[in-house]
Design a protein around this motif. Structure first.
Motif, PDB file in Angstrom:
ATOM      1  N   GLY A 242       0.826  -1.190  -0.070  1.00 56.90           N
ATOM      2  CA  GLY A 242      -0.080  -0.093  -0.188  1.00 56.90           C
ATOM      3  C   GLY A 242       0.902   1.300   0.110  1.00 56.90           C
ATOM      4  N   ASP A 243       0.087   2.350   0.039  1.00 54.21           N
ATOM      5  CA  ASP A 243       0.961   3.688  -0.093  1.00 54.21           C
ATOM      6  C   ASP A 243       1.378   4.210   1.413  1.00 54.21           C
ATOM      7  OD1 ASP A 243       0.522   3.979  -2.791  1.00 54.21           O
ATOM      8  OD2 ASP A 243      -1.776   4.852  -2.375  1.00 54.21           O
ATOM      9  N   SER A 244       2.354   5.122   1.294  1.00 54.19           N
ATOM     10  CA  SER A 244       3.031   5.387   2.540  1.00 54.19           C
ATOM     11  C   SER A 244       2.123   6.619   3.209  1.00 54.19           C
ATOM     12  CB  SER A 244       4.443   6.058   2.206  1.00 54.19           C
ATOM     13  OG  SER A 244       5.035   4.878   1.730  1.00 54.19           O
ATOM     14  N   THR A 245       2.308   6.970   4.313  1.00 59.88           N
ATOM     15  CA  THR A 245       1.563   7.936   4.910  1.00 59.88           C
ATOM     16  C   THR A 245       2.497   8.984   5.650  1.00 59.88           C
ATOM     17  OG1 THR A 245       0.973   6.877   6.976  1.00 59.88           O
ATOM     18  CG2 THR A 245      -0.617   6.590   5.097  1.00 59.88           C
ATOM     19  N   ASN A 246       2.135  10.244   5.560  1.00 60.54           N
ATOM     20  CA  ASN A 246       3.113  11.032   6.305  1.00 60.54           C
ATOM     21  C   ASN A 246       2.010  12.100   7.380  1.00 60.54           C
ATOM     22  OD1 ASN A 246       5.420  10.703   4.448  1.00 60.54           O
ATOM     23  ND2 ASN A 246       3.835  11.360   3.026  1.00 60.54           N
ATOM     24  N   SER A 247       2.926  12.427   8.480  1.00 59.20           N
ATOM     25  CA  SER A 247       2.329  13.228   9.484  1.00 59.20           C
ATOM     26  C   SER A 247       3.288  14.054  10.111  1.00 59.20           C
ATOM     27  CB  SER A 247       1.759  12.273  10.465  1.00 59.20           C
ATOM     28  OG  SER A 247       2.786  11.713  11.335  1.00 59.20           O
ATOM     29  N   PHE A 248       2.632  15.027  10.533  1.00 59.10           N
ATOM     30  CA  PHE A 248       3.625  16.275  11.233  1.00 59.10           C
ATOM     31  C   PHE A 248       3.013  16.707  12.674  1.00 59.10           C
ATOM     32  CE2 PHE A 248       4.551  20.571  12.061  1.00 59.10           C
ATOM     33  CZ  PHE A 248       6.238  20.571  11.722  1.00 59.10           C
ATOM     34  N   SER A 249       3.801  16.688  13.620  1.00 58.25           N
ATOM     35  CA  SER A 249       3.523  17.220  14.934  1.00 58.25           C
ATOM     36  C   SER A 249       4.232  18.270  15.301  1.00 58.25           C
ATOM     37  CB  SER A 249       3.631  16.005  15.862  1.00 58.25           C
ATOM     38  OG  SER A 249       4.601  15.488  16.240  1.00 58.25           O
ATOM     39  N   PHE A 250       3.696  18.997  16.210  1.00 56.47           N
ATOM     40  CA  PHE A 250       4.170  20.254  16.695  1.00 56.47           C
ATOM     41  C   PHE A 250       3.944  20.480  18.264  1.00 56.47           C
ATOM     42  CE2 PHE A 250       4.334  24.722  18.044  1.00 56.47           C
ATOM     43  CZ  PHE A 250       5.647  25.231  17.692  1.00 56.47           C
ATOM     44  N   ASN A 251       4.839  20.625  19.233  1.00 53.55           N
ATOM     45  CA  ASN A 251       4.448  20.721  20.527  1.00 53.55           C
ATOM     46  C   ASN A 251       5.278  21.796  21.030  1.00 53.55           C
ATOM     47  OD1 ASN A 251       3.527  20.450  23.107  1.00 53.55           O
ATOM     48  ND2 ASN A 251       4.994  18.807  23.577  1.00 53.55           N
ATOM     49  N   ALA A 252       4.733  22.763  21.678  1.00 52.98           N
ATOM     50  CA  ALA A 252       5.326  23.985  22.271  1.00 52.98           C
ATOM     51  C   ALA A 252       4.602  24.299  23.526  1.00 52.98           C
ATOM     52  CB  ALA A 252       5.100  25.161  21.372  1.00 52.98           C
ATOM     53  N   ASN A 253       4.370  23.368  24.207  1.00 53.58           N
ATOM     54  CA  ASN A 253       3.537  23.434  25.590  1.00 53.58           C
ATOM     55  C   ASN A 253       4.045  22.183  26.480  1.00 53.58           C
ATOM     56  OD1 ASN A 253       2.072  23.884  27.736  1.00 53.58           O
ATOM     57  ND2 ASN A 253       0.078  23.002  27.035  1.00 53.58           N
ATOM     58  N   PRO A 254       5.275  22.422  27.096  1.00 60.01           N
ATOM     59  CA  PRO A 254       5.795  21.370  27.915  1.00 60.01           C
ATOM     60  C   PRO A 254       5.036  21.177  29.211  1.00 60.01           C
ATOM     61  CG  PRO A 254       7.074  23.636  28.146  1.00 60.01           C
ATOM     62  CD  PRO A 254       5.993  23.633  27.276  1.00 60.01           C
ATOM     63  N   PHE A 255       4.375  22.185  29.713  1.00 60.98           N
ATOM     64  CA  PHE A 255       3.370  22.036  30.874  1.00 60.98           C
ATOM     65  C   PHE A 255       2.060  21.644  30.746  1.00 60.98           C
ATOM     66  CE2 PHE A 255       6.921  25.252  31.536  1.00 60.98           C
ATOM     67  CZ  PHE A 255       7.543  24.822  32.634  1.00 60.98           C
ATOM     68  N   ASP A 256       1.510  20.485  31.573  1.00 56.22           N
ATOM     69  CA  ASP A 256       0.159  20.252  31.663  1.00 56.22           C
ATOM     70  C   ASP A 256      -0.464  21.235  32.464  1.00 56.22           C
ATOM     71  OD1 ASP A 256      -2.322  19.018  31.764  1.00 56.22           O
ATOM     72  OD2 ASP A 256      -1.404  17.217  31.995  1.00 56.22           O
ATOM     73  N   LEU A 257      -1.395  21.980  32.031  1.00 57.82           N
ATOM     74  CA  LEU A 257      -2.037  23.214  32.640  1.00 57.82           C
ATOM     75  C   LEU A 257      -3.353  22.611  33.457  1.00 57.82           C
ATOM     76  CD1 LEU A 257      -1.593  26.356  30.361  1.00 57.82           C
ATOM     77  CD2 LEU A 257       0.031  25.504  32.174  1.00 57.82           C
ATOM     78  N   ASN A 258      -3.676  21.270  33.479  1.00 60.71           N
ATOM     79  CA  ASN A 258      -4.816  20.768  34.159  1.00 60.71           C
ATOM     80  C   ASN A 258      -4.497  20.883  35.475  1.00 60.71           C
ATOM     81  OD1 ASN A 258      -6.222  20.203  31.839  1.00 60.71           O
ATOM     82  ND2 ASN A 258      -5.056  18.218  31.517  1.00 60.71           N
ATOM     83  N   PRO A 259      -5.215  21.604  36.738  1.00 65.66           N
ATOM     84  CA  PRO A 259      -5.257  21.610  37.814  1.00 65.66           C
ATOM     85  C   PRO A 259      -5.079  20.361  38.480  1.00 65.66           C
ATOM     86  CG  PRO A 259      -6.902  23.195  37.244  1.00 65.66           C
ATOM     87  CD  PRO A 259      -6.749  22.340  36.161  1.00 65.66           C
ATOM     88  N   GLY A 260      -3.906  20.090  39.409  1.00 63.64           N
ATOM     89  CA  GLY A 260      -3.751  18.975  39.991  1.00 63.64           C
ATOM     90  C   GLY A 260      -2.917  17.856  39.328  1.00 63.64           C
ATOM     91  N   ASP A 261      -2.573  18.325  37.910  1.00 61.29           N
ATOM     92  CA  ASP A 261      -1.871  17.356  37.221  1.00 61.29           C
ATOM     93  C   ASP A 261      -0.749  18.215  36.442  1.00 61.29           C
ATOM     94  OD1 ASP A 261      -2.766  14.945  34.450  1.00 61.29           O
ATOM     95  OD2 ASP A 261      -1.184  15.102  36.333  1.00 61.29           O
ATOM     96  N   ARG A 262       0.044  18.967  36.979  1.00 56.41           N
ATOM     97  CA  ARG A 262       0.942  19.853  36.486  1.00 56.41           C
ATOM     98  C   ARG A 262       2.307  18.806  36.075  1.00 56.41           C
ATOM     99  NH1 ARG A 262      -0.596  25.304  36.227  1.00 56.41           N
ATOM    100  NH2 ARG A 262      -2.456  25.767  37.454  1.00 56.41           N
ATOM    101  N   LYS A 263       2.678  18.647  35.007  1.00 51.65           N
ATOM    102  CA  LYS A 263       3.869  17.819  34.951  1.00 51.65           C
ATOM    103  C   LYS A 263       4.609  18.776  33.746  1.00 51.65           C
ATOM    104  CE  LYS A 263       1.735  13.622  35.662  1.00 51.65           C
ATOM    105  NZ  LYS A 263       1.254  12.269  34.883  1.00 51.65           N
TER     106      LYS A 263
END
Length: 201
Positions: free
Chosen positions: A168-189
């Motif tokens: 079958g055919d190849s698939t391509n994807s791109f990801s970008f993450n500029a938020n190193p902090f999880d801002l959910n209260p009580g679960d900051r990592k």
């Protein structure tokens, strides 16, 4: 004339000492790396994975170093006596790092790396290639002349991934993450927190 000659010799000696002090870690080799083992069992399936990525580097300037990490990631998922997923991934990661002194034995650094992974699913024969850019700040504490303890986290990362199936055919994807902090209260990592030691020689 003798006084002038002596002054010139003293000035040359002072300049040599100053250059030696400004040399910092230039010319120093270092080794570090990442070793991780994990096992997850949800009652139906059990997944085991291991990561081994040794890294070696060299200070090309008093506060600037370049390095290269090469390693593997292996992962296996079993359901009873049947292997339902198994993959092997080869990693190559060049990097450059710049240090700034914070006083005493503490240093702040900024690191840019280019992680590249080449994986194969041993069940389906699919091949996965990823090329990314990762920017990571961190802190380094000098324990003695041959060892430091450091911690860092991923601040910004971008990854381009190509999956080539056995048919079958190849698939391509791109990801970008500029938020190193999880801002959910009580679960900051902090994203991708890494702690380790570096050996100098």
């Amino acid at each position: 004339m003798k006084k002038l000659l002596l002054a010139g010799i003293a000035l040359l000696g002072f300049n040599a000492n100053a250059q030696e002090e400004n040399k910092g870690l230039q010319g120093t080799w270092w080794v570090a790396g990442q070793v991780a083992f994990s096992s997850t069992d949800n009652g139906t399936t059990e997944t085991k994975s291991n990561t081994i990525v040794p890294i070696a580097g060299y200070f090309i300037a008093p506060t600037t170093t370049v390095g290269l990490g090469i390693g593997v990631i292996n992962s296996t998922t079993d359901s009873g006596s049947t292997t339902v997923a198994e993959s092997n991934t080869f990693i190559v990661q060049p990097l450059v790092r710049k240090y700034w002194g914070l006083g005493g034995k503490f240093f702040f650094f900024g690191q840019a790396s280019l992680p590249m992974t080449f994986g194969k699913d041993k069940i389906t024969d699919d091949k996965t290639t990823s090329i990314g850019v990762d920017l990571a700040p961190g802190f380094d504490f000098v324990v003695n002349k041959w060892m430091t303890v450091e911690t860092s986290f991923s601040l910004v990362n971008m990854t381009s991934t190509t999956i080539k199936p056995d048919s079958g055919d190849s698939t391509n994807s791109f990801s970008f993450n500029a938020n190193p902090f999880d801002l959910n209260p009580g679960d900051r990592k902090v994203g991708g927190l890494r702690v380790g030691v570096k050996f100098l020689f």
